[in-house]
Design a protein around this motif. Sequence first.
Motif, PDB file in Angstrom:
ATOM      1  N   ARG A  88       5.611  12.866 -11.080  1.00 20.89           N
ATOM      2  CA  ARG A  88       5.043  11.809 -11.913  1.00 20.89           C
ATOM      3  C   ARG A  88       4.620  10.587 -11.087  1.00 20.89           C
ATOM      4  O   ARG A  88       4.615   9.454 -11.572  1.00 20.89           O
ATOM      5  CB  ARG A  88       6.017  11.392 -13.023  1.00 20.89           C
ATOM      6  CG  ARG A  88       6.388  12.551 -13.940  1.00 20.89           C
ATOM      7  CD  ARG A  88       7.309  12.132 -15.078  1.00 20.89           C
ATOM      8  NE  ARG A  88       7.651  13.290 -15.906  1.00 20.89           N
ATOM      9  CZ  ARG A  88       8.442  13.253 -16.972  1.00 20.89           C
ATOM     10  NH1 ARG A  88       8.971  12.090 -17.344  1.00 20.89           N
ATOM     11  NH2 ARG A  88       8.697  14.340 -17.666  1.00 20.89           N
ATOM     12  N   GLU A  89       4.262  10.835  -9.851  1.00 23.44           N
ATOM     13  CA  GLU A  89       3.768   9.760  -8.993  1.00 23.44           C
ATOM     14  C   GLU A  89       2.491   9.183  -9.597  1.00 23.44           C
ATOM     15  O   GLU A  89       1.529   9.897  -9.825  1.00 23.44           O
ATOM     16  CB  GLU A  89       3.468  10.293  -7.591  1.00 23.44           C
ATOM     17  CG  GLU A  89       2.868   9.258  -6.666  1.00 23.44           C
ATOM     18  CD  GLU A  89       2.337   9.862  -5.377  1.00 23.44           C
ATOM     19  OE1 GLU A  89       1.623   9.154  -4.644  1.00 23.44           O
ATOM     20  OE2 GLU A  89       2.613  11.055  -5.112  1.00 23.44           O
ATOM     21  N   PRO A  90       2.452   7.874  -9.868  1.00 23.53           N
ATOM     22  CA  PRO A  90       1.270   7.282 -10.490  1.00 23.53           C
ATOM     23  C   PRO A  90       0.017   7.436  -9.632  1.00 23.53           C
ATOM     24  O   PRO A  90       0.111   7.522  -8.398  1.00 23.53           O
ATOM     25  CB  PRO A  90       1.654   5.809 -10.642  1.00 23.53           C
ATOM     26  CG  PRO A  90       3.143   5.783 -10.575  1.00 23.53           C
ATOM     27  CD  PRO A  90       3.532   6.887  -9.663  1.00 23.53           C
ATOM     28  N   MET A  91      -1.133   7.450 -10.263  1.00 17.72           N
ATOM     29  CA  MET A  91      -2.394   7.566  -9.536  1.00 17.72           C
ATOM     30  C   MET A  91      -2.575   6.386  -8.584  1.00 17.72           C
ATOM     31  O   MET A  91      -3.091   6.556  -7.477  1.00 17.72           O
ATOM     32  CB  MET A  91      -3.551   7.632 -10.533  1.00 17.72           C
ATOM     33  CG  MET A  91      -4.926   7.810  -9.888  1.00 17.72           C
ATOM     34  SD  MET A  91      -5.119   9.346  -8.930  1.00 17.72           S
ATOM     35  CE  MET A  91      -5.208  10.586 -10.232  1.00 17.72           C
ATOM     36  N   VAL A  92      -2.159   5.185  -9.007  1.00 16.67           N
ATOM     37  CA  VAL A  92      -2.215   4.010  -8.122  1.00 16.67           C
ATOM     38  C   VAL A  92      -0.869   3.297  -8.172  1.00 16.67           C
ATOM     39  O   VAL A  92      -0.159   3.370  -9.179  1.00 16.67           O
ATOM     40  CB  VAL A  92      -3.352   3.043  -8.525  1.00 16.67           C
ATOM     41  CG1 VAL A  92      -4.709   3.725  -8.391  1.00 16.67           C
ATOM     42  CG2 VAL A  92      -3.162   2.501  -9.941  1.00 16.67           C
ATOM     43  N   PRO A  93      -0.481   2.597  -7.097  1.00 12.56           N
ATOM     44  CA  PRO A  93       0.787   1.862  -7.109  1.00 12.56           C
ATOM     45  C   PRO A  93       0.753   0.739  -8.143  1.00 12.56           C
ATOM     46  O   PRO A  93      -0.318   0.204  -8.451  1.00 12.56           O
ATOM     47  CB  PRO A  93       0.879   1.288  -5.687  1.00 12.56           C
ATOM     48  CG  PRO A  93      -0.140   2.020  -4.880  1.00 12.56           C
ATOM     49  CD  PRO A  93      -1.208   2.454  -5.832  1.00 12.56           C
ATOM     50  N   GLY A 117       0.469  -2.571  -9.885  1.00  9.75           N
ATOM     51  CA  GLY A 117      -0.134  -3.848  -9.534  1.00  9.75           C
ATOM     52  C   GLY A 117      -1.150  -3.786  -8.416  1.00  9.75           C
ATOM     53  O   GLY A 117      -1.653  -4.828  -7.982  1.00  9.75           O
ATOM     54  N   LYS A 118      -1.497  -2.574  -7.969  1.00  8.90           N
ATOM     55  CA  LYS A 118      -2.432  -2.444  -6.846  1.00  8.90           C
ATOM     56  C   LYS A 118      -3.357  -1.248  -7.072  1.00  8.90           C
ATOM     57  O   LYS A 118      -3.007  -0.294  -7.759  1.00  8.90           O
ATOM     58  CB  LYS A 118      -1.671  -2.245  -5.531  1.00  8.90           C
ATOM     59  CG  LYS A 118      -0.718  -3.363  -5.174  1.00  8.90           C
ATOM     60  CD  LYS A 118       0.086  -3.029  -3.936  1.00  8.90           C
ATOM     61  CE  LYS A 118       1.099  -4.123  -3.613  1.00  8.90           C
ATOM     62  NZ  LYS A 118       1.940  -3.772  -2.437  1.00  8.90           N
ATOM     63  N   ASP A 119      -4.523  -1.326  -6.476  1.00 13.71           N
ATOM     64  CA  ASP A 119      -5.453  -0.190  -6.460  1.00 13.71           C
ATOM     65  C   ASP A 119      -6.286  -0.323  -5.189  1.00 13.71           C
ATOM     66  O   ASP A 119      -7.486  -0.597  -5.221  1.00 13.71           O
ATOM     67  CB  ASP A 119      -6.350  -0.207  -7.705  1.00 13.71           C
ATOM     68  CG  ASP A 119      -7.195   1.069  -7.843  1.00 13.71           C
ATOM     69  OD1 ASP A 119      -7.087   1.947  -6.967  1.00 13.71           O
ATOM     70  OD2 ASP A 119      -7.960   1.174  -8.824  1.00 13.71           O
ATOM     71  N   HIS A 158      -5.892   0.142 -16.867  1.00 21.72           N
ATOM     72  CA  HIS A 158      -4.866  -0.807 -16.422  1.00 21.72           C
ATOM     73  C   HIS A 158      -3.778   0.009 -15.760  1.00 21.72           C
ATOM     74  O   HIS A 158      -3.309   1.000 -16.325  1.00 21.72           O
ATOM     75  CB  HIS A 158      -4.308  -1.607 -17.589  1.00 21.72           C
ATOM     76  CG  HIS A 158      -3.506  -2.796 -17.139  1.00 21.72           C
ATOM     77  ND1 HIS A 158      -4.081  -3.923 -16.615  1.00 21.72           N
ATOM     78  CD2 HIS A 158      -2.163  -3.019 -17.113  1.00 21.72           C
ATOM     79  CE1 HIS A 158      -3.144  -4.804 -16.303  1.00 21.72           C
ATOM     80  NE2 HIS A 158      -1.969  -4.270 -16.599  1.00 21.72           N
ATOM     81  N   GLU A 159      -3.397  -0.406 -14.541  1.00 18.42           N
ATOM     82  CA  GLU A 159      -2.500   0.409 -13.728  1.00 18.42           C
ATOM     83  C   GLU A 159      -3.103   1.822 -13.635  1.00 18.42           C
ATOM     84  O   GLU A 159      -4.273   1.963 -13.332  1.00 18.42           O
ATOM     85  CB  GLU A 159      -1.083   0.405 -14.301  1.00 18.42           C
ATOM     86  CG  GLU A 159      -0.464  -0.981 -14.419  1.00 18.42           C
ATOM     87  CD  GLU A 159      -0.323  -1.731 -13.110  1.00 18.42           C
ATOM     88  OE1 GLU A 159      -0.352  -1.082 -12.035  1.00 18.42           O
ATOM     89  OE2 GLU A 159      -0.217  -2.969 -13.138  1.00 18.42           O
TER      90      GLU A 159
END
Length: 452
Positions: A385-390, A392-394, A416-417
Amino acid sequence: MEQTIKREETTLKVDEIKKYDKQYNLHSWSAQSKLNPMVITKAEGIYFWDEKGKRYYDMSSQLVNLNIGYGNKKVIEAIKDQAEKLAFTGPGNAIDVRSELAKKVIEIAPDNMGKVFFTLGGADSNENAIKMARMVTGKYKIFSRYRSYHGSTFGAANLTGEPRRYTCEPGIPGFVKFFDPYVYQEKIEFKSEEEASKYYVNKLREQITYEGADTVAAIVLETVTGSNGVIIPPKGYLEGVRALCDEFNIIMICDEVMAGWGRTGEWFACNNWNVKPDIITFAKGVTCGYVPLGGVIVSKEIAKHFDDNVLMCGLTYSAHPIGCAAGCATIDVYKEEKLIENSREMGKVLGAELEKLKAKHASVGDVRYIGLFSAVELVRNKETREPMVPYGKDPEKVMSKLVGMLKEKGFSTYSHESCILVAPPLIIKENEIKEAMAILDEVLDYADTLTH
Protein backbone atom coordinates in the motif's frame (compact mmCIF):
# COMPACT_ATOMS: atom_id res chain seq x y z
CA MET A 1 -11.42 33.36 -36.78
CA GLU A 2 -10.30 34.14 -33.22
CA GLN A 3 -12.97 33.66 -30.60
CA THR A 4 -14.00 36.62 -28.47
CA ILE A 5 -15.78 36.94 -25.13
CA LYS A 6 -18.29 39.79 -25.12
CA ARG A 7 -19.49 42.01 -22.33
CA GLU A 8 -21.64 45.13 -22.65
CA GLU A 9 -18.76 47.56 -23.07
CA THR A 10 -15.79 45.33 -23.86
CA THR A 11 -14.88 42.57 -26.25
CA LEU A 12 -11.79 40.59 -25.28
CA LYS A 13 -10.00 38.20 -27.58
CA VAL A 14 -8.84 34.92 -26.12
CA ASP A 15 -5.17 35.93 -26.18
CA GLU A 16 -6.06 39.16 -24.35
CA ILE A 17 -8.00 37.27 -21.70
CA LYS A 18 -5.01 35.05 -21.00
CA LYS A 19 -2.53 37.95 -21.15
CA TYR A 20 -4.50 40.13 -18.71
CA ASP A 21 -5.18 37.17 -16.44
CA LYS A 22 -1.48 36.45 -16.03
CA GLN A 23 -0.57 40.13 -15.84
CA TYR A 24 -3.11 41.24 -13.24
CA ASN A 25 -4.44 38.18 -11.36
CA LEU A 26 -2.98 36.10 -8.57
CA HIS A 27 -4.10 32.45 -8.70
CA SER A 28 -4.41 30.37 -5.53
CA TRP A 29 -2.03 27.56 -4.57
CA SER A 30 0.28 28.26 -7.54
CA ALA A 31 3.64 29.63 -8.56
CA GLN A 32 2.37 32.26 -10.98
CA SER A 33 5.09 31.99 -13.64
CA LYS A 34 4.26 28.33 -14.26
CA LEU A 35 0.57 28.89 -14.93
CA ASN A 36 -1.14 28.46 -18.27
CA PRO A 37 -4.82 28.94 -17.37
CA MET A 38 -7.54 27.59 -19.60
CA VAL A 39 -9.98 30.16 -20.96
CA ILE A 40 -13.53 28.98 -20.34
CA THR A 41 -16.05 30.20 -22.89
CA LYS A 42 -19.30 28.47 -21.92
CA ALA A 43 -20.81 25.78 -19.70
CA GLU A 44 -24.01 23.76 -19.54
CA GLY A 45 -25.18 20.79 -17.50
CA ILE A 46 -22.14 18.79 -16.40
CA TYR A 47 -19.90 20.19 -19.15
CA PHE A 48 -17.77 23.24 -19.86
CA TRP A 49 -15.88 24.32 -22.99
CA ASP A 50 -12.50 25.98 -23.50
CA GLU A 51 -11.40 28.59 -26.02
CA LYS A 52 -10.71 25.92 -28.63
CA GLY A 53 -14.26 24.57 -28.39
CA LYS A 54 -13.15 21.46 -26.51
CA ARG A 55 -15.71 19.97 -24.14
CA TYR A 56 -14.87 18.69 -20.65
CA TYR A 57 -16.76 16.46 -18.23
CA ASP A 58 -16.68 18.36 -14.93
CA MET A 59 -15.95 15.36 -12.73
CA SER A 60 -15.11 17.36 -9.63
CA SER A 61 -18.08 19.75 -9.76
CA GLN A 62 -15.35 22.43 -10.01
CA LEU A 63 -14.34 22.44 -6.33
CA VAL A 64 -17.03 19.88 -5.37
CA ASN A 65 -19.61 22.62 -5.19
CA LEU A 66 -21.43 22.74 -8.53
CA ASN A 67 -24.05 20.18 -7.49
CA ILE A 68 -26.86 21.44 -9.74
CA GLY A 69 -24.58 21.80 -12.76
CA TYR A 70 -24.15 24.80 -15.02
CA GLY A 71 -26.84 27.09 -16.37
CA ASN A 72 -29.75 26.33 -14.05
CA LYS A 73 -32.41 28.83 -15.13
CA LYS A 74 -34.32 28.85 -11.84
CA VAL A 75 -31.30 29.96 -9.84
CA ILE A 76 -30.19 32.45 -12.48
CA GLU A 77 -33.63 34.08 -12.55
CA ALA A 78 -33.71 34.25 -8.74
CA ILE A 79 -30.40 36.11 -8.77
CA LYS A 80 -31.63 38.54 -11.45
CA ASP A 81 -34.92 39.20 -9.67
CA GLN A 82 -33.26 39.84 -6.32
CA ALA A 83 -30.67 42.18 -7.84
CA GLU A 84 -33.48 44.31 -9.25
CA LYS A 85 -35.61 44.15 -6.10
CA LEU A 86 -33.00 44.67 -3.36
CA ALA A 87 -29.35 44.08 -4.19
CA PHE A 88 -28.09 44.73 -0.67
CA THR A 89 -29.10 45.60 2.85
CA GLY A 90 -27.11 45.32 6.05
CA PRO A 91 -27.16 42.05 7.99
CA GLY A 92 -29.04 43.65 10.89
CA ASN A 93 -32.21 43.95 8.84
CA ALA A 94 -34.90 41.32 8.28
CA ILE A 95 -35.80 40.62 4.64
CA ASP A 96 -37.91 38.01 2.91
CA VAL A 97 -35.19 35.86 1.32
CA ARG A 98 -33.11 35.75 4.49
CA SER A 99 -36.08 34.59 6.56
CA GLU A 100 -37.16 32.11 3.89
CA LEU A 101 -33.71 30.57 3.46
CA ALA A 102 -33.11 30.22 7.21
CA LYS A 103 -36.45 28.42 7.53
CA LYS A 104 -35.66 26.13 4.58
CA VAL A 105 -32.26 25.22 6.01
CA ILE A 106 -33.61 24.39 9.48
CA GLU A 107 -36.41 22.28 7.97
CA ILE A 108 -33.92 19.97 6.19
CA ALA A 109 -31.25 19.95 8.93
CA PRO A 110 -31.24 17.39 11.77
CA ASP A 111 -34.18 18.01 14.10
CA ASN A 112 -32.01 19.29 16.98
CA MET A 113 -31.00 22.35 14.97
CA GLY A 114 -32.44 25.77 15.78
CA LYS A 115 -30.94 28.75 13.92
CA VAL A 116 -28.54 29.78 11.14
CA PHE A 117 -25.80 32.39 10.97
CA PHE A 118 -25.05 33.12 7.30
CA THR A 119 -21.52 33.69 6.03
CA LEU A 120 -19.78 34.09 2.66
CA GLY A 121 -18.16 30.66 2.38
CA GLY A 122 -16.70 27.62 4.09
CA ALA A 123 -13.71 29.26 5.79
CA ASP A 124 -15.97 31.99 7.20
CA SER A 125 -18.35 29.34 8.45
CA ASN A 126 -15.66 27.38 10.25
CA GLU A 127 -14.09 30.53 11.73
CA ASN A 128 -17.42 31.56 13.23
CA ALA A 129 -18.30 28.04 14.40
CA ILE A 130 -15.18 27.74 16.53
CA LYS A 131 -15.77 31.23 17.94
CA MET A 132 -19.29 30.18 18.94
CA ALA A 133 -18.02 26.98 20.57
CA ARG A 134 -15.57 28.97 22.66
CA MET A 135 -18.23 31.49 23.65
CA VAL A 136 -20.75 28.82 24.66
CA THR A 137 -18.38 26.55 26.60
CA GLY A 138 -15.95 29.08 28.04
CA LYS A 139 -13.17 26.68 26.98
CA TYR A 140 -10.51 27.35 24.36
CA LYS A 141 -8.98 24.20 22.83
CA ILE A 142 -10.21 23.03 19.42
CA PHE A 143 -9.56 19.48 18.21
CA SER A 144 -9.40 18.72 14.47
CA ARG A 145 -7.90 15.97 12.36
CA TYR A 146 -4.64 15.76 10.41
CA ARG A 147 -6.16 14.80 7.07
CA SER A 148 -8.55 17.72 6.96
CA TYR A 149 -9.09 20.99 5.13
CA HIS A 150 -11.32 23.64 6.69
CA GLY A 151 -10.22 26.78 4.82
CA SER A 152 -7.21 29.03 4.33
CA THR A 153 -8.01 32.09 6.44
CA PHE A 154 -5.82 32.21 9.53
CA GLY A 155 -8.19 30.54 11.97
CA ALA A 156 -9.51 28.02 9.44
CA ALA A 157 -5.94 27.24 8.35
CA ASN A 158 -5.02 26.48 11.97
CA LEU A 159 -8.08 24.25 12.09
CA THR A 160 -6.88 22.51 8.92
CA GLY A 161 -4.62 19.50 9.44
CA GLU A 162 -2.98 18.91 6.06
CA PRO A 163 0.06 20.74 4.62
CA ARG A 164 -1.86 23.86 3.58
CA ARG A 165 -1.75 24.87 7.25
CA TYR A 166 2.06 25.14 7.32
CA THR A 167 2.26 28.73 6.06
CA CYS A 168 0.07 29.83 8.99
CA GLU A 169 2.42 28.37 11.58
CA PRO A 170 3.52 29.06 14.28
CA GLY A 171 -0.18 28.86 14.87
CA ILE A 172 -2.82 30.09 17.24
CA PRO A 173 -2.63 28.53 20.73
CA GLY A 174 -5.27 25.95 21.49
CA PHE A 175 -5.52 24.06 18.20
CA VAL A 176 -4.90 20.33 18.70
CA LYS A 177 -4.69 17.66 15.97
CA PHE A 178 -5.76 14.03 16.20
CA PHE A 179 -5.61 11.10 13.78
CA ASP A 180 -8.29 10.20 11.26
CA PRO A 181 -10.03 6.83 10.98
CA TYR A 182 -7.93 6.20 7.86
CA VAL A 183 -8.38 2.45 7.91
CA TYR A 184 -6.86 1.72 4.47
CA GLN A 185 -3.43 3.09 5.45
CA GLU A 186 -3.54 2.02 9.11
CA LYS A 187 -0.79 -0.40 10.16
CA ILE A 188 -3.24 -2.36 12.30
CA GLU A 189 -5.37 -5.04 10.64
CA PHE A 190 -8.87 -4.60 12.05
CA LYS A 191 -11.39 -7.44 11.96
CA SER A 192 -14.31 -5.09 11.37
CA GLU A 193 -15.26 -1.45 10.94
CA GLU A 194 -16.65 -1.46 14.46
CA GLU A 195 -13.31 -2.64 15.85
CA ALA A 196 -11.54 0.15 13.97
CA SER A 197 -14.00 2.72 15.29
CA LYS A 198 -13.48 1.54 18.85
CA TYR A 199 -9.72 1.91 18.44
CA TYR A 200 -9.86 5.45 17.01
CA VAL A 201 -12.47 6.68 19.49
CA ASN A 202 -10.46 5.27 22.43
CA LYS A 203 -7.32 7.03 21.19
CA LEU A 204 -9.28 10.28 20.92
CA ARG A 205 -10.58 9.80 24.46
CA GLU A 206 -7.00 9.31 25.65
CA GLN A 207 -5.89 12.51 23.92
CA ILE A 208 -8.78 14.50 25.42
CA THR A 209 -7.70 13.24 28.84
CA TYR A 210 -4.08 14.27 28.27
CA GLU A 211 -5.10 17.72 27.00
CA GLY A 212 -7.53 18.26 29.87
CA ALA A 213 -11.19 17.74 29.05
CA ASP A 214 -12.12 20.92 30.90
CA THR A 215 -10.12 22.94 28.32
CA VAL A 216 -11.61 21.42 25.13
CA ALA A 217 -14.34 23.55 23.56
CA ALA A 218 -14.97 21.62 20.34
CA ILE A 219 -14.13 18.65 18.18
CA VAL A 220 -14.31 19.62 14.51
CA LEU A 221 -14.43 17.02 11.78
CA GLU A 222 -15.42 16.80 8.15
CA THR A 223 -18.28 14.33 8.40
CA VAL A 224 -16.79 12.66 5.34
CA THR A 225 -13.24 13.85 4.71
CA GLY A 226 -13.25 15.73 1.39
CA SER A 227 -10.18 16.68 -0.61
CA ASN A 228 -7.91 14.61 1.62
CA GLY A 229 -9.20 11.36 0.16
CA VAL A 230 -12.96 10.99 0.78
CA ILE A 231 -12.31 9.08 4.00
CA ILE A 232 -15.66 7.65 5.08
CA PRO A 233 -16.03 7.06 8.83
CA PRO A 234 -16.24 3.38 9.75
CA LYS A 235 -19.38 2.09 11.45
CA GLY A 236 -19.73 3.43 14.96
CA TYR A 237 -17.09 6.15 14.65
CA LEU A 238 -19.28 9.25 14.50
CA GLU A 239 -21.54 7.82 17.18
CA GLY A 240 -18.45 7.31 19.34
CA VAL A 241 -17.29 10.89 18.85
CA ARG A 242 -20.79 12.12 19.66
CA ALA A 243 -20.71 10.13 22.91
CA LEU A 244 -17.32 11.61 23.88
CA CYS A 245 -18.63 15.11 23.27
CA ASP A 246 -21.66 14.41 25.45
CA GLU A 247 -19.51 12.94 28.21
CA PHE A 248 -17.01 15.81 28.37
CA ASN A 249 -19.31 18.74 27.49
CA ILE A 250 -17.55 19.34 24.16
CA ILE A 251 -19.25 20.91 21.14
CA MET A 252 -19.35 18.55 18.15
CA ILE A 253 -18.90 20.52 14.92
CA CYS A 254 -19.44 18.75 11.60
CA ASP A 255 -17.91 20.54 8.63
CA GLU A 256 -20.34 19.77 5.80
CA VAL A 257 -19.01 22.43 3.42
CA MET A 258 -18.17 19.75 0.86
CA ALA A 259 -20.14 16.72 2.10
CA GLY A 260 -23.47 18.51 2.57
CA TRP A 261 -26.28 19.34 0.15
CA GLY A 262 -26.89 15.89 -1.29
CA ARG A 263 -23.29 15.03 -2.09
CA THR A 264 -23.45 11.78 -0.06
CA GLY A 265 -27.06 10.98 -0.96
CA GLU A 266 -28.48 12.81 2.07
CA TRP A 267 -29.16 16.49 2.68
CA PHE A 268 -26.34 16.41 5.21
CA ALA A 269 -23.76 13.64 5.47
CA CYS A 270 -24.33 13.15 9.21
CA ASN A 271 -27.79 11.81 8.35
CA ASN A 272 -26.13 8.68 6.94
CA TRP A 273 -25.26 7.72 10.51
CA ASN A 274 -28.19 9.41 12.27
CA VAL A 275 -25.75 11.53 14.27
CA LYS A 276 -26.81 14.99 15.42
CA PRO A 277 -23.94 17.46 15.80
CA ASP A 278 -24.18 20.62 17.89
CA ILE A 279 -23.05 22.76 14.96
CA ILE A 280 -22.99 22.15 11.20
CA THR A 281 -20.97 24.39 8.90
CA PHE A 282 -21.91 24.63 5.22
CA ALA A 283 -21.27 26.53 1.98
CA LYS A 284 -20.59 25.25 -1.58
CA GLY A 285 -23.77 23.34 -2.45
CA VAL A 286 -26.19 25.81 -0.87
CA THR A 287 -25.84 28.01 -3.99
CA CYS A 288 -23.54 25.72 -6.00
CA GLY A 289 -21.18 28.61 -6.63
CA TYR A 290 -23.67 30.74 -8.55
CA VAL A 291 -22.99 33.38 -5.86
CA PRO A 292 -20.99 33.08 -2.60
CA LEU A 293 -22.83 31.92 0.52
CA GLY A 294 -22.13 29.82 3.58
CA GLY A 295 -23.52 29.32 7.02
CA VAL A 296 -23.33 27.96 10.54
CA ILE A 297 -26.31 25.93 11.77
CA VAL A 298 -26.51 25.74 15.56
CA SER A 299 -28.53 23.50 17.83
CA LYS A 300 -31.59 24.79 19.66
CA GLU A 301 -29.57 24.72 22.88
CA ILE A 302 -26.80 26.91 21.42
CA ALA A 303 -29.34 29.23 19.81
CA LYS A 304 -30.97 29.66 23.23
CA HIS A 305 -27.60 30.55 24.77
CA PHE A 306 -27.37 33.56 22.49
CA ASP A 307 -30.80 34.80 23.50
CA ASP A 308 -29.18 36.46 26.50
CA ASN A 309 -25.49 36.33 25.58
CA VAL A 310 -24.07 38.54 22.84
CA LEU A 311 -23.11 36.72 19.64
CA MET A 312 -19.71 38.24 18.92
CA CYS A 313 -19.75 37.37 15.22
CA GLY A 314 -20.35 39.69 12.32
CA LEU A 315 -19.77 40.07 8.58
CA THR A 316 -20.76 42.95 6.31
CA TYR A 317 -22.14 40.48 3.78
CA SER A 318 -23.73 38.03 6.20
CA ALA A 319 -27.05 36.88 4.72
CA HIS A 320 -26.44 38.85 1.53
CA PRO A 321 -29.81 39.18 -0.24
CA ILE A 322 -28.60 37.86 -3.60
CA GLY A 323 -26.92 34.90 -1.93
CA CYS A 324 -30.04 34.11 0.07
CA ALA A 325 -32.24 34.35 -3.04
CA ALA A 326 -29.90 31.95 -4.85
CA GLY A 327 -29.95 29.61 -1.83
CA CYS A 328 -33.76 29.51 -1.74
CA ALA A 329 -33.91 28.69 -5.45
CA THR A 330 -31.14 26.08 -5.16
CA ILE A 331 -32.95 24.19 -2.39
CA ASP A 332 -36.07 24.21 -4.57
CA VAL A 333 -34.01 22.75 -7.44
CA TYR A 334 -32.72 19.93 -5.23
CA LYS A 335 -36.32 19.04 -4.35
CA GLU A 336 -37.97 19.55 -7.74
CA GLU A 337 -35.29 17.68 -9.69
CA LYS A 338 -34.93 14.99 -6.98
CA LEU A 339 -31.18 15.47 -6.87
CA ILE A 340 -30.72 13.90 -3.42
CA GLU A 341 -32.32 10.74 -4.76
CA ASN A 342 -30.27 10.95 -7.97
CA SER A 343 -27.09 11.23 -5.92
CA ARG A 344 -27.98 7.98 -4.19
CA GLU A 345 -28.93 6.15 -7.38
CA MET A 346 -26.09 7.40 -9.56
CA GLY A 347 -23.74 6.82 -6.64
CA LYS A 348 -24.41 3.10 -7.03
CA VAL A 349 -23.48 3.32 -10.72
CA LEU A 350 -20.32 5.28 -9.92
CA GLY A 351 -19.40 2.85 -7.15
CA ALA A 352 -19.71 -0.13 -9.52
CA GLU A 353 -17.46 1.60 -12.07
CA LEU A 354 -14.89 2.39 -9.39
CA GLU A 355 -14.83 -1.22 -8.21
CA LYS A 356 -14.10 -2.31 -11.79
CA LEU A 357 -11.12 0.04 -11.89
CA LYS A 358 -9.84 -1.30 -8.58
CA ALA A 359 -10.04 -4.87 -9.83
CA LYS A 360 -8.38 -4.05 -13.16
CA HIS A 361 -5.55 -1.67 -12.31
CA ALA A 362 -2.39 -2.43 -10.34
CA SER A 363 -2.14 1.24 -9.41
CA VAL A 364 -5.56 1.46 -7.75
CA GLY A 365 -5.13 0.54 -4.11
CA ASP A 366 -8.50 1.64 -2.83
CA VAL A 367 -11.71 3.27 -3.99
CA ARG A 368 -14.02 5.02 -1.54
CA TYR A 369 -17.47 6.31 -2.40
CA ILE A 370 -20.70 7.46 -0.83
CA GLY A 371 -23.35 9.03 -3.02
CA LEU A 372 -21.51 10.98 -5.72
CA PHE A 373 -18.52 11.64 -3.48
CA SER A 374 -15.55 9.42 -4.27
CA ALA A 375 -11.79 9.08 -4.49
CA VAL A 376 -9.40 6.72 -6.25
CA GLU A 377 -6.30 6.14 -4.12
CA LEU A 378 -3.23 5.28 -6.17
CA VAL A 379 -0.37 3.15 -4.92
CA ARG A 380 3.02 1.97 -6.13
CA ASN A 381 2.39 -1.46 -4.66
CA LYS A 382 -0.95 -3.02 -3.75
CA GLU A 383 0.60 -5.41 -1.25
CA THR A 384 2.48 -2.80 0.80
CA ARG A 385 0.00 0.00 0.00
CA GLU A 386 2.90 2.33 -0.70
CA PRO A 387 1.33 5.63 -1.81
CA MET A 388 1.89 6.82 -5.38
CA VAL A 389 3.54 9.98 -3.97
CA PRO A 390 4.99 10.72 -0.51
CA TYR A 391 2.75 12.64 1.90
CA GLY A 392 2.86 16.37 1.20
CA LYS A 393 5.21 15.95 -1.77
CA ASP A 394 5.14 15.09 -5.46
CA PRO A 395 8.76 15.60 -6.55
CA GLU A 396 8.27 13.97 -9.94
CA LYS A 397 4.90 15.68 -10.53
CA VAL A 398 3.26 12.28 -10.97
CA MET A 399 -0.21 13.28 -9.81
CA SER A 400 -0.04 16.54 -11.75
CA LYS A 401 0.79 14.57 -14.88
CA LEU A 402 -2.10 12.17 -14.35
CA VAL A 403 -4.57 15.02 -13.82
CA GLY A 404 -3.15 16.71 -16.92
CA MET A 405 -3.62 13.54 -18.96
CA LEU A 406 -7.22 13.31 -17.79
CA LYS A 407 -7.88 16.92 -18.72
CA GLU A 408 -6.30 16.43 -22.14
CA LYS A 409 -8.87 13.71 -22.76
CA GLY A 410 -11.76 15.85 -21.50
CA PHE A 411 -12.04 14.64 -17.88
CA SER A 412 -11.65 17.58 -15.50
CA THR A 413 -10.86 16.95 -11.85
CA TYR A 414 -8.09 17.45 -9.31
CA SER A 415 -5.90 15.34 -7.05
CA HIS A 416 -4.65 15.62 -3.50
CA GLU A 417 -1.82 13.50 -2.14
CA SER A 418 -2.22 10.14 -3.96
CA CYS A 419 -5.96 10.45 -4.52
CA ILE A 420 -7.93 11.48 -7.59
CA LEU A 421 -11.28 13.03 -6.71
CA VAL A 422 -14.39 11.92 -8.61
CA ALA A 423 -17.40 13.99 -7.58
CA PRO A 424 -19.56 15.01 -10.56
CA PRO A 425 -22.62 17.28 -10.44
CA LEU A 426 -25.65 15.59 -8.89
CA ILE A 427 -27.55 15.96 -12.17
CA ILE A 428 -25.28 13.43 -13.92
CA LYS A 429 -26.84 10.49 -15.81
CA GLU A 430 -25.73 6.87 -16.01
CA ASN A 431 -24.39 7.10 -19.57
CA GLU A 432 -22.39 10.21 -18.68
CA ILE A 433 -20.78 8.44 -15.71
CA LYS A 434 -19.76 5.49 -17.87
CA GLU A 435 -18.41 7.70 -20.67
CA ALA A 436 -16.31 9.73 -18.25
CA MET A 437 -15.06 6.73 -16.30
CA ALA A 438 -13.85 5.16 -19.56
CA ILE A 439 -11.44 8.10 -19.79
CA LEU A 440 -10.20 7.52 -16.24
CA ASP A 441 -9.77 3.82 -17.06
CA GLU A 442 -7.54 4.73 -20.01
CA VAL A 443 -5.33 7.11 -18.03
CA LEU A 444 -4.91 4.59 -15.21
CA ASP A 445 -3.11 2.35 -17.73
CA TYR A 446 -0.26 4.85 -17.51
CA ALA A 447 -0.42 4.88 -13.69
CA ASP A 448 -0.03 1.11 -13.77
CA THR A 449 3.40 1.50 -15.42
CA LEU A 450 4.62 3.26 -12.26
CA THR A 451 3.88 0.33 -9.95
CA HIS A 452 6.25 -2.39 -8.77
